[in-house]
Design a protein around this motif. Structure first.
Motif, mmCIF file in Angstrom:
data_model
loop_
_atom_site.group_PDB
_atom_site.id
_atom_site.type_symbol
_atom_site.label_atom_id
_atom_site.label_comp_id
_atom_site.label_asym_id
_atom_site.label_seq_id
_atom_site.Cartn_x
_atom_site.Cartn_y
_atom_site.Cartn_z
ATOM 1 N N VAL A 1 -22.829 -53.069 38.194
ATOM 2 C CA VAL A 1 -22.280 -55.016 38.722
ATOM 3 C C VAL A 1 -23.559 -55.578 37.599
ATOM 4 C CG1 VAL A 1 -23.055 -53.829 40.848
ATOM 5 C CG2 VAL A 1 -25.097 -53.805 39.614
ATOM 6 N N LYS B 1 -30.275 -52.071 46.070
ATOM 7 C CA LYS B 1 -28.536 -52.898 46.868
ATOM 8 C C LYS B 1 -27.815 -51.344 46.537
ATOM 9 C CE LYS B 1 -26.324 -56.521 47.509
ATOM 10 N NZ LYS B 1 -26.828 -58.538 47.231
ATOM 11 N N TYR B 2 -27.140 -51.714 45.997
ATOM 12 C CA TYR B 2 -25.722 -50.809 45.376
ATOM 13 C C TYR B 2 -25.518 -49.567 45.699
ATOM 14 C CZ TYR B 2 -24.189 -55.827 44.907
ATOM 15 O OH TYR B 2 -23.668 -57.500 44.471
ATOM 16 N N LEU C 1 -24.013 -45.863 37.718
ATOM 17 C CA LEU C 1 -24.524 -47.232 38.655
ATOM 18 C C LEU C 1 -24.981 -47.830 36.941
ATOM 19 C CD1 LEU C 1 -23.926 -49.643 40.237
ATOM 20 C CD2 LEU C 1 -26.790 -48.566 41.015
ATOM 21 N N HIS D 1 -19.957 -47.341 38.200
ATOM 22 C CA HIS D 1 -20.124 -48.769 38.944
ATOM 23 C C HIS D 1 -20.842 -49.875 38.350
ATOM 24 C CE1 HIS D 1 -21.122 -51.193 42.883
ATOM 25 N NE2 HIS D 1 -20.103 -51.682 41.952
ATOM 26 N N GLU E 1 -24.628 -61.757 40.685
ATOM 27 C CA GLU E 1 -24.857 -61.783 41.831
ATOM 28 C C GLU E 1 -25.950 -62.940 41.985
ATOM 29 O OE1 GLU E 1 -24.981 -59.049 43.332
ATOM 30 O OE2 GLU E 1 -26.241 -59.251 44.990
#
Ligand code: SF4
Length: 299
Positions: free
Chosen positions: A117, A150-151, A86, A115, A122
């Motif tokens: 982000v 959060k992820y 992540l 993944h 955001e």
């Protein structure tokens, strides 16, 4: 960083302490094969001793594409753990794009799901557009921790690449700031708390120079440059001071980390509430990320 360690590799004629091959690192004196074995064994021992995770779980690795998180992904995978990566793209011009490119190469080559982000998606803007009169690292740290938690909710743990040097710096910085609560949070594994995905640090007892040597010996093709904002941070100054002290008083970084662990084991459970704005766990009614988001949005 690169300049700091180059002499360790290329101008040394030391023998490995475990065989008759040439050492590639001086402390501990190990050849390439024994260095790799040392990193894998120390990681396994840390995981087992502190019961950090199990092979039945999928481990979410907070990956930046730097040497520590890439080494962590590779070591965990090679010692038998199922890992996902992540990454957070903070939006740091001339820096993060390169490390994410490197991370993409590592994860694709090893079939590790990745993944990414981003602050821009955001929070509406990249870090570089948020820091007008603010310290970059304090904004970056709050939002990065927020997004990782959060992820990573579908995972049982988040593994971070924090090494012995990072942890020794954190203990000293918190002492210098008189930050009792933060000092008490020196953990190899953070305790379970509602809404917080526990964080584990399998590299906590491996010095940065060992991880650096591991990355070089494994031939990781990485952009080894540091974040351009790092030189504005207290951490960079503390790092330089600790490197000097460690040279003069070997073992001092480990002693600092052990002192931090000693204090943290005496800590009773911290109580969290759900942030009234975003629902993420927080020690206040409105979490730090939402407070900062409002300040930046209003600025
Ligand atoms: Fe973020 Fe500061 Fe680290 Fe750069 S040095 S990635 S701004 S915390």
């Amino acid at each position: 960083m690169l300049t700091l360690y180059i002499p360790l590799f290329f101008f040394m004629h030391m023998q490995c302490s475990l065989c008759d091959k040439k050492a590639v690192i001086s402390t501990p004196a190990l050849c390439k094969v024994h260095l790799i074995e040392y990193v894998h064994t120390t990681t396994k021992e840390t995981i087992e001793k502190y019961d950090l995770c199990s092979k039945e779980q999928t481990i979410c690795v907070a990956a930046s594409g730097g040497k520590d998180s890439v080494a962590l992904l590779v070591v965990l995978k090679e010692i038998g753990y199922d890992v996902h990566a992540l990454a957070v793209d903070e939006g740091i011009e001339g820096y993060r794009a390169y490390s994410l490119r490197d991370l993409g190469r590592v994860t694709i080559g090893r079939s590790i799901p990745l993944h990414i982000v981003s602050f821009k998606k955001e929070f509406g803007k990249p870090l570089d557009a948020m820091i007008a009169n603010r310290h970059p690292c304090s904004v970056c740290g709050v939002f990065r921790r927020y997004l990782l938690n959060k992820y990573a909710k579908e995972y049982e743990v988040i593994a971070t690449g924090h090494n012995l040097d990072d942890e020794a710096q954190a203990v000293l910085m918190n002492l210098m700031k008189g930050s009792k609560d933060l000092l008490e949070r020196t953990h190899v594994k953070t305790p379970k708390a509602d809404g917080f995905v526990p964080r584990i640090k399998p590299f906590m007892f491996l010095p940065e120079k060992v991880i650096f040597a591991y990355a070089i010996m494994r031939g990781f093709d990485l952009h080894y440059a540091e974040c351009p904002h790092v030189y504005q941070s207290l951490r960079a100054q503390v790092r330089d001071v600790l490197n000097r002290y460690e040279y003069e008083y070997p073992g001092m970084k480990l002693s600092l980390v052990q002192a931090g662990l000693h204090v943290s084991t005496k800590k009773t459970t911290t109580h969290f509430v759900s942030c009234m704005t975003c629902g993420e766990p927080s020690m206040q009614v409105i979490c730090r990320a939402c407070t900062l988001r409002k300040e930046i949005g209003d600025a």
